[in-house]
Design an enzyme around this catalytic site. Sequence first.
Site: not given
Ligand code: AMP
Length: 213
Positions: A13, A88, A127, A160, A171
């Site tokens: 994404k 999400r 990554r 990360r 996740r």
């Molecule tokens: P990402 O970088 O998009 O994988 O987001 C990293 C982390 O941030 C996720 O594993 C969640 O803990 C939190 N997070 C990001 N976006 C959301 C969302 N829309 N709703 C809930 N948690 C989020």
Amino acid sequence: MKLILLGAPGAGKGTVAKLLTKMDGSVQISTGDILRGAVAAGSELGKKAEAAMKAGDLVSDDLIMGIMSERLKEDDCKSGYLLDGFPRTIPQAEALKVMLTDMGEELDAVVDIAVPRDVILDRLTTRRTCSDCGEIYNVKSNPPSVEGKCDKCGGPVVQRDDETEEAISNRLDVYNEKTAPVAGFYEKEGMLLTVEATSSDAVIEAIKAKLGQ
Ligand code: AMP
């Protein structure tokens, strides 16, 4: 363009969003990047989100909707936006629908990037991310020119916190349970474009074809 990018963690994404921003000046809005920035800054928001993020759980819908209701009102959104990692959950998708209606805005499409689980697992463990600018690298296929240093901004390129094996597995479970149904929500709305592709270029081509560009 105004798009939502759906897909499991590691589906691409962020990479696709970054390529699309270069096409028409739309902004990438990544809730994950916003939250990581808040954690790094030690803000109230960061303190509320940190534990859930580290474990690979979702942060609360209220917290996310608070962030997005502010973010979508900013000036740079006028030239379009690519929502990366949001919505999400079904409640977030429903709340976004109300928010966009209130703002008199319509999305062009919702793109679900479908990538096989083995590819996802391999990508997430290899990554690396710049902790300053968010640029994405891969130790196998796309390493920075100087190990550990971002080509774009010189910041530290690291794994990360939520890319340990345990957090990754959580996740993906959370994705299947809470986020995968969001695609069904947009299918019912007649907005869903599912793209089965492991290359970002193929995803971009499918989006261009859909938008008639
Ligand atoms: P990402 O970088 O998009 O994988 O987001 C990293 C982390 O941030 C996720 O594993 C969640 O803990 C939190 N997070 C990001 N976006 C959301 C969302 N829309 N709703 C809930 N948690 C989020």
